[in-house]
Design an enzyme around this catalytic site. Structure first.
Site, PDB file in Angstrom:
ATOM      1  N   ARG A  67       8.437  -5.229   7.601  1.00 21.80           N
ATOM      2  CA  ARG A  67       7.129  -4.594   7.806  1.00 21.80           C
ATOM      3  C   ARG A  67       6.864  -4.259   9.278  1.00 21.80           C
ATOM      4  NH1 ARG A  67       3.193  -8.808   5.259  1.00 21.80           N
ATOM      5  NH2 ARG A  67       4.797 -10.136   6.186  1.00 21.80           N
ATOM      6  N   ASN A 108       3.757  -6.105   1.722  1.00 20.65           N
ATOM      7  CA  ASN A 108       4.618  -6.780   0.748  1.00 20.65           C
ATOM      8  C   ASN A 108       3.912  -6.835  -0.596  1.00 20.65           C
ATOM      9  OD1 ASN A 108       6.749  -7.384   2.438  1.00 20.65           O
ATOM     10  ND2 ASN A 108       6.132  -9.510   2.795  1.00 20.65           N
TER      11      ASN A 108
END
Length: 797
Positions: free
Chosen positions: A26, A44
């Site tokens: 990320r 996520n």
């Protein structure tokens, strides 16, 4: 008047699947998107990572290219799905809160300490100087601390440790390598190490726990050390008395101990290291690597009795690095358990089990959620090959070959020794970490615990259960009970067919490929005829097989006792040659048989009492070892006789002649060892060295295996050979068979990412089970072709 063209904007949503959680994915996407001036968010969820992005088409295309090209070191992208996005997007690209949903992502394996964190650890000016739990998105605990998906701090055993202001700032800073590193910690807010006395006098009370532990090891103590996936037992590997005491207290008579060294320079003092071995030692997986013990210095014989290899690893955690940094020589770092038990992970259990072995424990207050053993690899044929797949590897999935894309979810239970299980999901095989031998009650409990864990982590509901055909394997019994409980189909797979299928699957052999010849050499497997198989030539695909050749079967006098006592196999093989009896004059030529109850063995074999015939290659190795006086009376651990025999053979490198074995053809081709035994007998009479005899045995067996493959290919027209089974962990045998087959023009498939031993069985079972279910579905739908096979399918129960 002219106007510059305005590039059109668009909004897309990317679904990224693979190993993309807990590896800094990320923050990497965040930085890329911000640099490109894109709007949106990354987060996520249960399926992986979701990227929602808006902006100029060319910039979005650039983002995709960079994601695919510059993913973080521990990430692995399996697929990126793209679709239009019509929702609102933040104008400033952000990392959004994780969301739940069905778990379809990968859990990352634990990763060894990275160079940047190691440098911090040794720098007095860094706030994490000598902090034993330093980590970042590129290294540190993953599987060993995770309790649920999605992977966030709240779903790991780091959840009790609230971030301090400094760590929180790093966690939120996109320019820091700890940006959204879920296990981030420091001395102010994270776990702490401590030295605990196991009821012994003289426990140091204050000071650096790791330095104190090092001082105890230096004085000859044995210390329990809490690692990533379980406790180790550590002592000074250069101290013969400490090593011998560890063997005695751990009740580990002869099995080699693993070693840990500060750096490669220390290892090179004891072992030769080639380029492939160096790459493995320094990789993020950091496995134990079996190395040739040909360095200028020697460790005590008790470290690896009778062997010419040593199993070395580099420090896997900051705590281990701080410990071995205090030593100029290696430490023994063997599993923290009594022999044959699983490694201890619970602190209370550590005190109960290890207090009689270790004087102190170097422990800490971060819980181990999941037991994960050290992985073991060996370089053979110029390639690294996994012998035990655990820390650093599991649970990274293996993509199944072409044709398995729509494979149904299923669960394969593996074998009984070196047990693993395997989940099939989304066209991938999720192979568990090494579990151990299920005959041990604690290992069996851990196996069932991990089954439940993997089902939860991967949101897995199997549509079928696959087991080994052996009626008494505990894994098969659990699988049968599970199938009955779920009302799911049960698929039973022959042991050696699973070995072949594992090798085919690992090498990407398509589902619709023509059959290959599988050569499987191992100890024991339940055969179709109810006999014990173990030296097999199977023409096979995923759906079926035909047995074409074998090692000639010989009785195993005493059944399982023959596995433990190699002299029994020697005597049975000599009887099978013919003309050998139990008279003292006959046994006098074979010292291993002196004083043994040979008349009783004669009656057992003649009356077929507890003496099953077996085509086992493992038992042939045992017999030859016993003939040379190696482990004749007893093996201290599985495969000891074969491992010592290989070490003997390696000491005669100039010997190029192999003993001839007879190849006889009838319904099955038999490889008959009778002429080899006569040659060994003559060489012993002539005083030929044990090293030369051992090498001649290896070379002759390899030559015979190659010759049988050539004969079969002439009749059956196959071009591909797959090698599997635990005997192919023997470097000398493997390389001579591999080279001989390649020189004969075959395409040779071998194991690398999954073990050739029974640790890879569940992968083969999974591939066979998936192929069987897909063929059943296609037949039900009136289709055939892609799943067609020349052989009968695996049986359903």
């Amino acid at each position: 008047m002219s106007f510059a063209a305005v590039e059109p904007s668009q909004a897309l949503e990317f679904r990224v699947r693979g190993r993309v959680q807990g590896v800094g994915f990320r923050p990497t996407v965040w930085r890329m998107a911000r640099e490109l001036g894109l709007a949106g968010e990354v987060l996520n969820d249960g399926e992986g990572v979701l990227v929602r992005v808006g902006g100029a088409q060319s910039r979005i295309a650039a983002l995709l290219r960079r994601i695919e090209r510059d993913a973080p070191p521990l990430a692995r992208i399996d697929s990126i799905e793209r679709r239009r996005y019509s929702g609102r997007l933040p104008q400033e690209f952000r990392i959004a809160e994780s969301i739940g949903g069905p778990a379809r992502t990968q859990v990352a394996p634990d990763a060894a300490l990275c160079g940047a964190c190691a440098a911090e650890l040794r720098d007095p000016d860094e706030r994490r100087y000598r902090y034993p739990f330093t980590n970042c998105t590129h290294c540190g605990p993953r599987l060993s601390i995770v309790t649920a998906i999605p992977y966030d701090r709240a779903t790991t055993t780091m959840s009790p440790f609230a971030l301090c202001a400094a760590c929180e700032a790093e966690y939120r800073n996109p320019n820091d390598r700890r940006f959204h590193a879920e296990a981030v910690a420091c001395p102010s807010c994270g776990p702490n190490a401590s030295l605990v006395a196991f009821g012994r006098a003289g426990a140091p009370r204050d000071g650096d726990a790791v330095k104190l532990a090092a001082g105890l090891i230096a004085r000859g103590d044995i210390i329990a050390v809490k690692g990533l996936g379980g406790y180790h037992l550590a002592c000074d590997a250069a101290n013969p008395e400490a090593v011998a005491r560890l063997r005695r207290l751990k009740r580990r008579d002869a099995k080699p101990f693993a070693l840990m060294a500060r750096d490669l320079d220390v290892i090179r003092r004891y072992c030769a290291i080639d380029a492939v071995e160096e790459r493995e030692l320094t990789s993020v997986k950091a496995p134990i690597v079996l190395l040739r013990a040909t360095g200028p210095e020697r460790l005590p014989e008790a470290v690896a009795p009778g062997l010419d290899t040593l199993g070395f690893m580099l420090p896997t955690t900051p705590l281990h690095l701080l410990l071995v940094d205090q030593f100029e020589h290696p430490l023994v770092t063997t599993s923290g358990n009594i022999s044959d038990e699983p490694a201890v992970v619970d602190d209370t259990e550590a005190y109960r089990q290890l207090a009689e072995i270790a004087s102190f424990a170097l422990t800490h207050d971060r819980a181990i959620a999941n037991r994960v053993d050290d992985s073991v690899v060996r370089v053979m044929g110029g390639r690294s090959r996994v012998l035990r797949r655990a820390r650093g590897y599991a649970p990274a999935p293996l993509r199944l070959p072409s044709g398995f894309e729509n494979a149904p979810d299923l669960l394969a239970m593996g074998g009984e020794l070196k047990a693993t299980f395997c989940l099939v999901k989304d066209g991938q095989a999720i192979l568990s970490q090494h579990q151990g031998d299920l005959e041990n009650a604690a290992t069996l409990d851990d196996y069932e615990k991990n089954l439940a864990l993997y089902r939860s982590l991967f949101d897995h509901a199997p549509s079928a259960i696959v087991v080994d055909r052996h009626p008494e394997y505990l894994s098969s019994k659990i699988g049968r009970a599970e199938a009955e409980r779920r009302g799911a189909p049960l698929i039973e797979v022959q042991h050696h067919h699973a070995h072949v299928a594992a090798c085919l699957a690992e090498n990407g052999r398509p589902l619709d490929a023509s059959p290959a010849l599988g050569i499987v050499l191992d100890g024991l497997g339940f055969g179709d005829d109810g006999a014990i198989w173990g030296g097999e030539f199977l023409l096979a695909d995923y759906l079926g097989y035909q047995r074409l050749a074998r090692l000639k079967p010989v009785a195993m006098a005493g059944g399982a006792q023959a596995v433990r006592e190699p002299w029994r196999n020697l005597y049975a093989h000599l009887k099978a040659v013919g003309g050998f009896d139990a008279t003292p004059s006959a046994s006098g030529d074979w010292s291993a048989l002196n004083g043994k109850p040979l008349a009783t063995i004669d009656r057992m074999i003649e009356q077929d009492f507890n003496s099953p015939v077996a085509s086992s290659c493992g038992r042939l190795f045992d017999a030859v070892a016993a003939a040379l006086g190696v482990c004749a009376d007893r093996q201290a651990y599985e495969g000891e006789a074969a491992a010592r025999l290989e070490a003997l053979a390696a000491a005669a490198p100039n010997e190029t002649r192999g003993y001839a074995l007879r190849i006889s053809e009838s319904e099955l081709i038999d490889i008959d060892a009778a002429p080899m035994w006569r040659a060994i007998f003559e060489d012993l009479r002539q005083g030929v060295s044990a090293q030369t005899i051992a090498r001649r045995f290896h070379l002759g067996l390899a030559q015979s295996i190659t010759e049988v493959a050539i004969r079969l290919a002439a009749a059956r027209r196959f071009e591909t050979v797959a090698l599997s089974g635990g005997c192919f962990q023997n470097r000398l045998l493997f390389e001579n068979v591999y080279d001989g087959l390649c020189e004969a023009g075959f395409t040779v498939l071998t194991h690398a990412d999954a073990p050739a031993n029974d640790g890879g069985l569940s992968l083969g079972q999974a591939a066979i089970g998936a192929a069987h279910l897909m063929r059943t579905d296609m037949t039900r739908d009136g289709k055939d072709g892609a799943c067609a096979s020349a052989f009968p399918a695996a049986s359903s129960a």
